[in-house]
Design a protein around this motif. Sequence first.
Motif, PDB file in Angstrom:
ATOM      1  N   LEU A 113     -11.579   2.014   1.207  1.00 29.77           N
ATOM      2  CA  LEU A 113     -10.230   2.322   0.737  1.00 29.77           C
ATOM      3  C   LEU A 113      -9.218   1.290   1.209  1.00 29.77           C
ATOM      4  N   HIS A 114      -8.246   1.047   0.366  1.00 30.91           N
ATOM      5  CA  HIS A 114      -7.213   0.059   0.671  1.00 30.91           C
ATOM      6  C   HIS A 114      -6.473   0.454   1.957  1.00 30.91           C
ATOM      7  N   GLY A 115      -6.354  -0.446   2.895  1.00 30.88           N
ATOM      8  CA  GLY A 115      -5.622  -0.165   4.138  1.00 30.88           C
ATOM      9  C   GLY A 115      -6.507   0.334   5.264  1.00 30.88           C
ATOM     10  N   PHE A 146      -6.246   2.503  10.745  1.00 26.15           N
ATOM     11  CA  PHE A 146      -5.311   1.881   9.801  1.00 26.15           C
ATOM     12  C   PHE A 146      -4.506   0.735  10.412  1.00 26.15           C
ATOM     13  N   ARG A 158      -6.501  -8.658  10.421  1.00 30.65           N
ATOM     14  CA  ARG A 158      -5.913  -7.582   9.584  1.00 30.65           C
ATOM     15  C   ARG A 158      -4.639  -7.049  10.215  1.00 30.65           C
ATOM     16  N   ASP A 193      -0.943  -6.980   8.642  1.00 33.00           N
ATOM     17  CA  ASP A 193      -0.198  -5.713   8.468  1.00 33.00           C
ATOM     18  C   ASP A 193       1.139  -5.736   9.195  1.00 33.00           C
ATOM     19  N   ILE A 200       1.046   1.390   9.719  1.00 28.52           N
ATOM     20  CA  ILE A 200       1.054   2.396   8.651  1.00 28.52           C
ATOM     21  C   ILE A 200       0.470   3.742   9.032  1.00 28.52           C
ATOM     22  N   ASP A 219      -6.611   9.655  -1.228  1.00 28.51           N
ATOM     23  CA  ASP A 219      -7.981   9.126  -1.317  1.00 28.51           C
ATOM     24  C   ASP A 219      -8.798   9.485  -0.076  1.00 28.51           C
ATOM     25  N   THR A 267      -3.094   6.479  -0.529  1.00 28.38           N
ATOM     26  CA  THR A 267      -4.187   6.295   0.438  1.00 28.38           C
ATOM     27  C   THR A 267      -4.551   7.623   1.098  1.00 28.38           C
ATOM     28  N   MET A 279       0.831  -1.200   0.000  1.00 27.23           N
ATOM     29  CA  MET A 279       0.000   0.000   0.000  1.00 27.23           C
ATOM     30  C   MET A 279       0.867   1.253   0.000  1.00 27.23           C
ATOM     31  N   ASP A 280       0.523   2.209  -0.860  1.00 30.26           N
ATOM     32  CA  ASP A 280       1.290   3.449  -0.927  1.00 30.26           C
ATOM     33  C   ASP A 280       0.602   4.499  -0.042  1.00 30.26           C
ATOM     34  N   PRO A 281       1.261   4.933   1.062  1.00 28.52           N
ATOM     35  CA  PRO A 281       0.620   5.882   1.977  1.00 28.52           C
ATOM     36  C   PRO A 281       0.208   7.179   1.281  1.00 28.52           C
TER      37      PRO A 281
END
Length: 304
Positions: free
Chosen positions: A48-50, A66, A191, A195, A70, A9, A6, A1-3
Amino acid sequence: MDPAITAADVLEACGGADNVTGNAVCMTRLRLVLKDPSRVDTDRLETLHGVLGVRRRGASGVEVVFGPAIVDAIGREFSSRTDLPLERKTAKAITQMTASGVRNVDHLHSTHRYGGADASSAPQGDDGLDKLRQLLESPGALTNDKGANRTTTTGPTALVLNGPNLNLLGVREPDIYGRETYDDLVHLVERAGRDLGFSKVACFQSNHEGVLVDRIQQALGTYDGIVFNPAAYTHTSIALLDALKAVGVPTVEVHISDVPAREAFRQVSYVRDACIDTVIGEGLEGYAHALAILKQHLDKKKGA
Ligand SMILES: O=C1C[C@@](O)(C(=O)O)C[C@@H](O)[C@@H]1O
């Protein structure tokens, strides 16, 4: 995942930079204050992803969960996009906020209040009774073994062990323990485990002291670490303390509610003596925090 992606978004789903007036992070969440909360698209945020979850806080707050791995990176990205300083809230500050009632306001998705000696609580109305009935009738409700969840192929393994009455999360004294269910907890743990880089995280719940002793004994050679909420047995059980000491599997004690702010009989923890750390009063996210502490301990041990 790109912070960065995210954060962009999340910002868009919150109505853009001009709608955000406060930006803070705690152990697992981005805590935002908004000019116009009606501009927040909660449904989009949740997909949203993450993103592990979304909570409304008070008249103008939103928290985006989150997980510990992250959240800091997202907070920094968010800060540079909004030009707002990034505040870091400690567990202690959050506990103080909780004690002073900041949490006890308007929640869109789930009422989610933790701890406090004065919290009155009971399953609410027919809805609460229906949920209670469903929980008690569900297969495995009383020894809720969710089995092992393989996350990645490398990394340590953990057992998340829960004691009596935690199968009734969601209907059990919701003013103290929140409205999220035991299944919600299992999902959160899965999750967070993923992570954090655990290869396997298994959840097990029992209302019986001896069954918990058996599980702790079986953890020897099976799991690298344990996250343990012994619930009421915290305050009574020498057998659980002895089991933890006997196996020597690194264990983090966790409590959903703010136990130090509650009754005198809850002020003793027998198991604490055998635990490497304790997480208290952070709600269900406290389990993610406990897993993060455990992971850090296991990584250090491996490197030593
Ligand atoms: O059952 C529980 C839950 C608890 O361990 C917690 O998670 O806050 C606190 C205990 O005092 C209580 O008996």
